[in-house]
Design an enzyme around this catalytic site. Structure first.
Site, PDB file in Angstrom:
ATOM      1  N   GLY A  71      -2.912  -4.339 -15.891  1.00  0.00           N
ATOM      2  CA  GLY A  71      -3.571  -4.056 -16.813  1.00  0.00           C
ATOM      3  C   GLY A  71      -5.069  -3.334 -16.463  1.00  0.00           C
ATOM      4  CB  ALA A  72      -7.845  -4.951 -14.702  1.00  0.00           C
ATOM      5  CE  LYS A  85       5.105  -5.267 -12.560  1.00  0.00           C
ATOM      6  NZ  LYS A  85       4.609  -6.587 -12.855  1.00  0.00           N
ATOM      7  CG  ASP A 111     -11.198  -3.743 -19.567  1.00  0.00           C
ATOM      8  OD1 ASP A 111     -12.224  -4.399 -19.606  1.00  0.00           O
ATOM      9  OD2 ASP A 111     -10.129  -4.227 -19.726  1.00  0.00           O
ATOM     10  CE  LYS A 138      -8.185  -7.244 -21.628  1.00  0.00           C
ATOM     11  NZ  LYS A 138      -8.539  -6.862 -20.571  1.00  0.00           N
TER      12      LYS A 138
HETATM   13  P1  NAP Z   1      -2.474  -8.417 -14.886  1.00  0.00           P
HETATM   14  O1  NAP Z   1      -2.081  -7.349 -15.704  1.00  0.00           O
HETATM   15  O2  NAP Z   1      -1.712  -9.786 -14.916  1.00  0.00           O
HETATM   16  O3  NAP Z   1      -2.094  -7.843 -13.170  1.00  0.00           O
HETATM   17  C1  NAP Z   1      -2.350  -8.930 -12.220  1.00  0.00           C
HETATM   18  C2  NAP Z   1      -2.165  -7.959 -10.985  1.00  0.00           C
HETATM   19  O4  NAP Z   1      -2.285  -8.559  -9.912  1.00  0.00           O
HETATM   20  C3  NAP Z   1      -0.671  -7.183 -10.708  1.00  0.00           C
HETATM   21  O5  NAP Z   1      -0.717  -6.039  -9.930  1.00  0.00           O
HETATM   22  C4  NAP Z   1      -0.031  -8.458  -9.826  1.00  0.00           C
HETATM   23  O6  NAP Z   1       0.910  -7.971  -8.979  1.00  0.00           O
HETATM   24  C5  NAP Z   1      -1.228  -8.907  -8.913  1.00  0.00           C
HETATM   25  N1  NAP Z   1      -1.105 -10.134  -8.430  1.00  0.00           N
HETATM   26  C6  NAP Z   1      -1.001 -11.189  -9.035  1.00  0.00           C
HETATM   27  N2  NAP Z   1      -0.767 -12.182  -8.121  1.00  0.00           N
HETATM   28  C7  NAP Z   1      -1.031 -12.116  -6.923  1.00  0.00           C
HETATM   29  C8  NAP Z   1      -0.858 -12.351  -5.574  1.00  0.00           C
HETATM   30  N3  NAP Z   1      -0.924 -13.737  -5.575  1.00  0.00           N
HETATM   31  N4  NAP Z   1      -0.961 -11.657  -4.460  1.00  0.00           N
HETATM   32  C9  NAP Z   1      -0.833 -10.163  -4.737  1.00  0.00           C
HETATM   33  N5  NAP Z   1      -1.059  -9.640  -5.928  1.00  0.00           N
HETATM   34  C10 NAP Z   1      -1.223 -10.439  -7.048  1.00  0.00           C
HETATM   35  O7  NAP Z   1      -3.893  -8.767 -14.863  1.00  0.00           O
HETATM   36  P2  NAP Z   1      -5.192  -7.979 -15.249  1.00  0.00           P
HETATM   37  O8  NAP Z   1      -5.410  -7.968 -16.678  1.00  0.00           O
HETATM   38  O9  NAP Z   1      -4.893  -6.800 -14.608  1.00  0.00           O
HETATM   39  O10 NAP Z   1      -6.262  -8.643 -14.403  1.00  0.00           O
HETATM   40  C11 NAP Z   1      -6.506  -8.882 -13.220  1.00  0.00           C
HETATM   41  C12 NAP Z   1      -7.561  -9.616 -12.559  1.00  0.00           C
HETATM   42  O11 NAP Z   1      -8.891  -8.623 -13.031  1.00  0.00           O
HETATM   43  C13 NAP Z   1      -7.791 -10.877 -13.230  1.00  0.00           C
HETATM   44  O12 NAP Z   1      -8.607 -11.878 -12.105  1.00  0.00           O
HETATM   45  C14 NAP Z   1      -9.024 -10.555 -14.213  1.00  0.00           C
HETATM   46  O13 NAP Z   1      -9.771 -11.729 -14.607  1.00  0.00           O
HETATM   47  C15 NAP Z   1      -9.811  -9.462 -13.741  1.00  0.00           C
HETATM   48  N6  NAP Z   1     -10.304  -8.699 -14.759  1.00  0.00           N
HETATM   49  C16 NAP Z   1     -11.898  -8.669 -14.503  1.00  0.00           C
HETATM   50  C17 NAP Z   1     -12.443  -8.047 -15.453  1.00  0.00           C
HETATM   51  C18 NAP Z   1     -13.902  -7.648 -15.571  1.00  0.00           C
HETATM   52  O14 NAP Z   1     -14.413  -7.284 -16.372  1.00  0.00           O
HETATM   53  N7  NAP Z   1     -14.497  -8.072 -14.568  1.00  0.00           N
HETATM   54  C19 NAP Z   1     -11.606  -7.026 -16.702  1.00  0.00           C
HETATM   55  C20 NAP Z   1     -10.459  -7.472 -16.711  1.00  0.00           C
HETATM   56  C21 NAP Z   1      -9.949  -8.030 -15.752  1.00  0.00           C
HETATM   57  P3  NAP Z   1       2.521  -7.844  -9.822  1.00  0.00           P
HETATM   58  O15 NAP Z   1       2.449  -6.488 -10.246  1.00  0.00           O
HETATM   59  O16 NAP Z   1       3.298  -7.857  -8.322  1.00  0.00           O
HETATM   60  O17 NAP Z   1       2.688  -9.009 -10.446  1.00  0.00           O
END
Ligand code: NAP
Length: 275
Positions: free
Chosen positions: A129-130, A155, A100, A64
């Site tokens: 990212g989300a 962050k 998104d 992305k």
């Molecule tokens: P990302 O950029 O990797 O961000 C992950 C986030 O989750 C960060 O804030 C991270 O914190 C936190 N995190 C990860 N593991 C954790 C834990 N065990 N305890 C607490 N916080 C934790 O991922 P993303 O792209 O934003 O996606 C995040 C989620 O949204 C995923 O599950 C994805 O499938 C979902 N999503 C859904 C849609 C939809 O259309 N419904 C669209 C996009 C994404 P740190 O900064 O501390 O690492």
């Protein structure tokens, strides 16, 4: 019309299922496929999609952000976010967008009025990212304030500063202690996603009665975060609506037609129940 989603890995993507149903329902001749593209192949793959006259494609993890350097133009809001999930190819030129955040906002409008959203005390869990897309969309929509809590608090603070509305960056423990202050709590972390289905970023059973717990995860449909919120008699919203709406907004950019989102939310919910 040729469309695709590129990511790595990509075989679990539900986007082909959704877009192919919409193409057929609207009598648009074409196909949407999933193409596995490693980071090393990304630049070459963009050239191939142009040469093979694709009309556009979706971009998912982990491309992305890195896709931006290979595009000809990037829409202002996607540029500010630094992330693109939708690319339109027209006259051999690739333009990047991010649907998104707007997709989340559309799904939120199904359960809360415009006034409710604007006046709500909102807590965003996560700063990845989300979260960036959702914070940007909420700020543009005109919310009063956004509190953002993240496992890595720096962050959350950086994301608050990047918004045009007042806000505060918190750690998860402070968010936990203050959970009953919020009218809308949005989980954008990946905590609770399959296969770690017993995990949750906070214990949402401490939420205020009648508040809304929204999770953007859709596998599983009922995350631990949503289950705990139900026990506090909070309303819940799962991630299917956001997934369908971010796809619909992309589909509209490629085809200039509006697909049936309500029917797709039902179809996707049924599909995920079988998983
Ligand atoms: P990302 O950029 O990797 O961000 C992950 C986030 O989750 C960060 O804030 C991270 O914190 C936190 N995190 C990860 N593991 C954790 C834990 N065990 N305890 C607490 N916080 C934790 O991922 P993303 O792209 O934003 O996606 C995040 C989620 O949204 C995923 O599950 C994805 O499938 C979902 N999503 C859904 C849609 C939809 O259309 N419904 C669209 C996009 C994404 P740190 O900064 O501390 O690492």
């Amino acid at each position: 019309m040729k469309l695709a989603v590129i990511g790595y890995p990509i075989r679990h993507s539900k986007s082909p299922y959704m877009h192919n149903i919409w193409l057929e329902a609207l009598n648009i001749e074409g196909q949407y496929e999933a193409i596995e593209v490693s980071p090393e192949q990304l630049e070459h793959q963009v050239k191939v999609l142009k040469e093979e006259e694709y009309s556009g494609f979706n971009v998912t993890i982990p491309h992305k952000e890195s896709i931006i350097q290979y595009l000809d133009e990037v829409d202002h809001s996607a540029e500010v976010l630094g992330a693109v999930n939708t690319v339109v190819i027209k006259n051999g030129k690739c333009t990047g967008y991010n649907t998104d955040g707007q997709g989340f906002l559309q799904s939120l409008s199904a359960v809360r009025t415009e006034v409710d959203i604007k006046q709500a005390q909102i807590l965003l869990l996560g700063a990845g990212g989300a979260a960036k897309g959702i914070a940007g969309a909420l700020a543009s929509f005109g919310v009063r304030k956004i509190s953002i809590a993240n496992r890595t608090p720096s962050k959350a603070e950086a994301l608050v500063k990047a918004q045009k509305v007042p806000g505060e960056g918190l750690d998860l423990q402070t968010a936990q202690e203050r959970l009953n202050e919020f009218d809308i709590v949005i989980n954008t972390t990946s905590s609770g996603m399959y296969p770690n289905v017993d995990a949750a970023p906070v214990d949402s059973s401490f939420m205020k009665k009648g508040a809304l717990a929204a999770d953007i995860i859709y596998n599983p449909l009922r995350t631990q975060f949503l289950k705990q919120a139900e026990s506090a008699e909070a309303d819940t919203l799962n991630g299917i609506g956001m997934f369908v709406w971010q796809g619909a907004l992309a589909f509209e950019k490629w085809t200039l037609q509006q697909p049936d989102t309500a029917d797709m939310i039902n179809k996707m919910t049924a599909l995920m129940k079988q998983e």
